[in-house]
Motif scaffolding. Structure first.
Motif, PDB file in Angstrom:
ATOM      1  N   LEU A 238      -3.834  65.831   5.374  1.00  8.54           N
ATOM      2  CA  LEU A 238      -3.529  64.430   5.648  1.00  8.54           C
ATOM      3  C   LEU A 238      -4.383  63.991   6.828  1.00  8.54           C
ATOM      4  N   GLY A 239      -5.034  62.839   6.690  1.00  5.22           N
ATOM      5  CA  GLY A 239      -5.874  62.341   7.783  1.00  5.22           C
ATOM      6  C   GLY A 239      -5.070  61.545   8.794  1.00  5.22           C
ATOM      7  N   TRP A 240      -5.775  61.143   9.883  1.00  8.82           N
ATOM      8  CA  TRP A 240      -5.099  60.358  10.912  1.00  8.82           C
ATOM      9  C   TRP A 240      -4.822  58.941  10.423  1.00  8.82           C
ATOM     10  N   GLY A 241      -5.494  58.547   9.311  1.00  9.46           N
ATOM     11  CA  GLY A 241      -5.279  57.202   8.762  1.00  9.46           C
ATOM     12  C   GLY A 241      -3.814  56.958   8.431  1.00  9.46           C
ATOM     13  N   THR A 242      -3.187  57.957   7.768  1.00 10.93           N
ATOM     14  CA  THR A 242      -1.783  57.809   7.397  1.00 10.93           C
ATOM     15  C   THR A 242      -0.897  57.702   8.626  1.00 10.93           C
ATOM     16  N   VAL A 243      -1.254  58.507   9.662  1.00  9.69           N
ATOM     17  CA  VAL A 243      -0.471  58.468  10.899  1.00  9.69           C
ATOM     18  C   VAL A 243      -0.545  57.066  11.509  1.00  9.69           C
ATOM     19  N   ALA A 244      -1.777  56.513  11.550  1.00 13.75           N
ATOM     20  CA  ALA A 244      -1.950  55.171  12.100  1.00 13.75           C
ATOM     21  C   ALA A 244      -1.161  54.150  11.286  1.00 13.75           C
ATOM     22  N   LEU A 245      -1.220  54.298   9.952  1.00  6.37           N
ATOM     23  CA  LEU A 245      -0.477  53.393   9.081  1.00  6.37           C
ATOM     24  C   LEU A 245       1.020  53.447   9.399  1.00  6.37           C
ATOM     25  N   GLY A 246       1.519  54.676   9.582  1.00  8.42           N
ATOM     26  CA  GLY A 246       2.942  54.841   9.893  1.00  8.42           C
ATOM     27  C   GLY A 246       3.320  54.153  11.192  1.00  8.42           C
ATOM     28  N   VAL A 247       2.485  54.370  12.234  1.00 13.18           N
ATOM     29  CA  VAL A 247       2.780  53.752  13.532  1.00 13.18           C
ATOM     30  C   VAL A 247       2.751  52.231  13.396  1.00 13.18           C
ATOM     31  N   GLY A 248       1.723  51.726  12.675  1.00  7.82           N
ATOM     32  CA  GLY A 248       1.623  50.282  12.476  1.00  7.82           C
ATOM     33  C   GLY A 248       2.859  49.730  11.783  1.00  7.82           C
ATOM     34  N   LEU A 249       3.261  50.394  10.684  1.00  6.44           N
ATOM     35  CA  LEU A 249       4.435  49.945   9.932  1.00  6.44           C
ATOM     36  C   LEU A 249       5.684  49.976  10.808  1.00  6.44           C
ATOM     37  N   ALA A 250       5.790  51.018  11.643  1.00  8.82           N
ATOM     38  CA  ALA A 250       6.975  51.148  12.489  1.00  8.82           C
ATOM     39  C   ALA A 250       7.071  49.968  13.455  1.00  8.82           C
ATOM     40  N   VAL A 251       5.911  49.589  14.027  1.00  9.51           N
ATOM     41  CA  VAL A 251       5.908  48.450  14.953  1.00  9.51           C
ATOM     42  C   VAL A 251       6.335  47.175  14.220  1.00  9.51           C
ATOM     43  N   VAL A 252       5.725  46.942  13.042  1.00 13.92           N
ATOM     44  CA  VAL A 252       6.074  45.750  12.260  1.00 13.92           C
ATOM     45  C   VAL A 252       7.557  45.736  11.926  1.00 13.92           C
ATOM     46  N   ALA A 253       8.074  46.918  11.500  1.00 11.53           N
ATOM     47  CA  ALA A 253       9.484  46.998  11.103  1.00 11.53           C
ATOM     48  C   ALA A 253      10.395  46.668  12.277  1.00 11.53           C
ATOM     49  N   MET A 254      10.036  47.184  13.477  1.00  5.29           N
ATOM     50  CA  MET A 254      10.877  46.915  14.652  1.00  5.29           C
ATOM     51  C   MET A 254      10.902  45.425  14.963  1.00  5.29           C
ATOM     52  N   LEU A 255       9.721  44.787  14.863  1.00  9.15           N
ATOM     53  CA  LEU A 255       9.664  43.349  15.140  1.00  9.15           C
ATOM     54  C   LEU A 255      10.522  42.582  14.131  1.00  9.15           C
ATOM     55  N   LEU A 256      10.436  42.981  12.855  1.00  9.27           N
ATOM     56  CA  LEU A 256      11.209  42.290  11.818  1.00  9.27           C
ATOM     57  C   LEU A 256      12.706  42.435  12.055  1.00  9.27           C
ATOM     58  N   VAL A 257      13.134  43.665  12.406  1.00 10.31           N
ATOM     59  CA  VAL A 257      14.556  43.892  12.635  1.00 10.31           C
ATOM     60  C   VAL A 257      15.040  43.068  13.823  1.00 10.31           C
ATOM     61  N   ARG A 258      14.175  42.992  14.857  1.00 12.47           N
ATOM     62  CA  ARG A 258      14.490  42.178  16.038  1.00 12.47           C
ATOM     63  C   ARG A 258      14.760  40.736  15.590  1.00 12.47           C
ATOM     64  N   LEU A 259      13.910  40.264  14.671  1.00 11.72           N
ATOM     65  CA  LEU A 259      14.026  38.895  14.163  1.00 11.72           C
ATOM     66  C   LEU A 259      15.336  38.703  13.411  1.00 11.72           C
ATOM     67  N   VAL A 260      15.654  39.674  12.518  1.00  8.76           N
ATOM     68  CA  VAL A 260      16.902  39.589  11.741  1.00  8.76           C
ATOM     69  C   VAL A 260      18.099  39.545  12.689  1.00  8.76           C
ATOM     70  N   TRP A 261      18.030  40.408  13.734  1.00  9.30           N
ATOM     71  CA  TRP A 261      19.124  40.471  14.708  1.00  9.30           C
ATOM     72  C   TRP A 261      19.314  39.115  15.399  1.00  9.30           C
ATOM     73  N   ARG A 262      18.187  38.526  15.849  1.00  8.34           N
ATOM     74  CA  ARG A 262      18.260  37.232  16.541  1.00  8.34           C
ATOM     75  C   ARG A 262      18.866  36.175  15.622  1.00  8.34           C
ATOM     76  N   ARG A 263      18.391  36.141  14.354  1.00 13.34           N
ATOM     77  CA  ARG A 263      18.903  35.139  13.408  1.00 13.34           C
ATOM     78  C   ARG A 263      20.385  35.358  13.154  1.00 13.34           C
ATOM     79  N   GLY A 264      20.760  36.640  13.012  1.00 15.85           N
ATOM     80  CA  GLY A 264      22.158  36.949  12.741  1.00 15.85           C
ATOM     81  C   GLY A 264      23.053  36.519  13.882  1.00 15.85           C
ATOM     82  N   LEU A 265      22.573  36.805  15.109  1.00 14.37           N
ATOM     83  CA  LEU A 265      23.368  36.493  16.291  1.00 14.37           C
ATOM     84  C   LEU A 265      23.660  34.991  16.370  1.00 14.37           C
TER      85      LEU A 265
END
Lengths: 273, 270
Positions: A238-265
């Motif tokens: 497995l190359g570092w590309g997948t690792v980078a993709l994972g980190v990128g997705l994790a950041v995006v996911a955290m931002l999205l969840v933050r958004l859902v939380w704010r809207r829910g609140l």
């Protein structure tokens, strides 16, 4: 920025210190319930043993499936056990309470505290006994790696650890988002069951599934980052590309969840008043 | 006989009331059933992949597909979740108020079981239908209504068997403080021995004699096997005989233990 913290970094540091307190308290609490510790350990071991039965039976009929040998899949089961153990320790005790927080109005008390409410709701409670499953998972992983004759170098180990980390963040984000639906649905207890049942797909390598399902398990319900990719990293393909993709997705996911939380609140109108 | 008819009438009334009450949580049942079919679908995909990549299984693709498509339905239809609740009612003394009522506490649990299953059916059957449609080309569909009738009978017997096993385990609460570990053990052991995780046909050769004759096979696997195929006429009859036998034996033991428990019962809080 509140008057409590001078900078954003001070705020993060304060939350980290708070989490350390939660953990220390959980450890002290666990020492009071030694029977709970023992049953968790025993149930965890039995579930690990039975969870591996389909894999052992499967490889009784064939030597390899899509390039995966029995030993490699056993290593993967070990990683699965580590990941589910970590989730059961740090995340599950909190998200399982989400319905109570909202329907009983306990969230009111949380919102008044000088702490990020999302942080508090997602990480307040820790079930220390579940860490025994992480230990047994590490043992199974090592057995699998030895049987598969794999000896990963330090770079590969770093890749695997980072991938497990991103997998944990991604899965927590998905589960959180599902739980935060409680703002609109009132009761989300059954959603926890859906999450845990879908998690079971992580017991098997991604290539064991049809192509459409693989996409689902990589991007929509990203269990692939938590189990398949770390094992492939340890195997060195497995190359570092997948690792980078994972980190990128994790950041995006955290931002999205933050958004859902704010809207829910915004829709939250307390349960008692 | 009079008592039996009266109990039946009570169960019917309570079931109707329960259905009205539980239908408030329609959304929850749909989500629950979604969770219920996740595992069978995951197993289905895994075993089909194994077959496609050349694994030499003792059963063919049609058997595996039919088995896992029907599995979610049968595990739901024969399930029982009352052991923990019944044990709690015994321990906390809720049983006391039922002892002066004109029906058994168990009637309430039967009604709860039937009403929830009735509602789950509406959520589950369309989902099974969709999965069936996706895999329609490799489904085994028995010709004629005979096998389907036996399938239905076998599901009813299986449900009775699981229910009596649960009564047995919960009855231990008359003597033990905490039966939750036993309940959990039952769930874990049954998931493997009933064929809910892996079809029993795929179990290794050396375990055959035990696996084919132990009671848990008749709680899930046997009804599915009736439709998925492979059973000959005589195996079918023998299987149904075994199933009926297990129901009678477990019901008799459960009745004895329950009666002994009622005599030993000293109400908490009375």
């Amino acid at each position: 920025m509140s008057t409590l913290d001078r900078t954003w970094w001070h705020k993060q540091w304060r939350h980290a210190r708070l989490w350390r307190r939660f953990f220390a308290q959980a450890v002290v609490r666990e020492t009071h319930f030694r029977a709970h510790f023992l049953t968790t350990l025993l149930v965890g071991l039995v579930q690990l043993g039975l969870g591996i039965v389909p894999t052992l039976l499967l490889f009784g009929f064939t030597a390899e499936v899509h390039g995966w040998s029995r030993a490699e899949v056993i290593a993967l089961v070990g990683v699965f056990q580590i990941v589910t153990g970590l989730m059961a320790t740090f995340v599950a005790p909190n998200l399982n309470r989400m319905t109570t927080y909202l329907t009983e109005g306990e969230l009111d008390g949380v919102l008044l505290r000088p702490v990020s409410s999302q942080f508090y709701l997602t990480l307040r409670w820790i079930n220390v006994a579940e860490l025994t499953n992480v230990a047994s998972g590490i043992a199974v992983l090592v057995i699998g790696l030895v049987q598969a004759d794999l000896s990963p170098g330090p770079g590969q180990v770093v890749q695997a650890v980072v991938l497990v980390g991103t997998g944990l963040v991604l899965l927590t984000a998905v589960w959180s988002a599902m739980s935060f639906l409680a703002f609109w649905l009132q009761s989300v207890n059954p959603i926890g069951f859906v999450f845990l049942n879908l998690m079971e797909a992580g017991r098997y390598p991604l290539v064991f599934f049809p192509v459409a399902v693989r996409t689902f398990l990589t991007f929509a319900f990203p269990v692939a980052f938590a189990t398949t990719f770390p094992v492939r990293a340890l195997a060195g393909d497995l190359g570092w590309g997948t690792v980078a993709l994972g980190v990128g997705l994790a950041v995006v996911a955290m931002l999205l969840v933050r958004l859902v939380w704010r809207r829910g609140l915004l829709t939250y109108s307390s349960a008692s008043s | 006989m009079n008592a039996f008819v009266r109990n039946l009438r009570v169960v019917r009334r309570m079931t109707a009331a329960d259905i009205a009450q539980q239908s408030v949580y329609r959304g929850a049942w749909i989500i629950f059933m979604l969770a219920n079919i996740c595992m069978p679908i995951i197993s289905l995909l895994i075993w089909r992949t194994a077959l496609a990549s050349g694994a030499q299984l003792p059963v063919d693709e049609r058997y595996v597909t039919t088995y896992f498509v029907l599995l979610g339905f049968v595990t739901m239809a024969t399930s029982s979740w009352m052991a923990g609740f019944l044990a709690q009612d015994i321990r906390m003394g809720k049983l006391s108020s039922w002892m002066i009522r004109p029906a058994s506490l168990l009637a309430g649990f039967v009604a709860n079981n039937l009403s929830e299953k009735f509602l789950k059916l509406f959520a589950l059957v369309p989902m099974i239908g969709v999965v069936w449609w996706i895999f329609r080309d490799s489904m085994n569909i028995p010709a004629g209504p005979g096998r389907w009738a036996l399938f239905a009978v076998s599901i009813v017997l299986g449900a009775m068997l699981v229910f009596t096993i649960d009564i047995l385990i919960a009855s231990l609460a008359f003597w033990m403080d905490d039966v939750s570990a036993l309940v959990q053990a039952r769930v874990i052991i049954a998931s493997v021995l009933s064929g809910a995780v892996v079809p029993l046909a795929l179990m290794p050769e050396w375990s055959r004699g035990f696996v084919d004759h132990q009671p848990f096979r008749y709680t899930v696997s046997f009804p599915v096997e009736i439709v998925a195929g492979q059973l000959t006429g005589s195996e079918l009859l023998a299987g149904l005989g075994f199933q009926l036998g297990y129901v009678v034996v477990f019901a008799a033991i459960a009745r004895l233990v329950w009666a002994a428990g009622i005599r030993a019962y000293s109400a908490v809080g009375a």
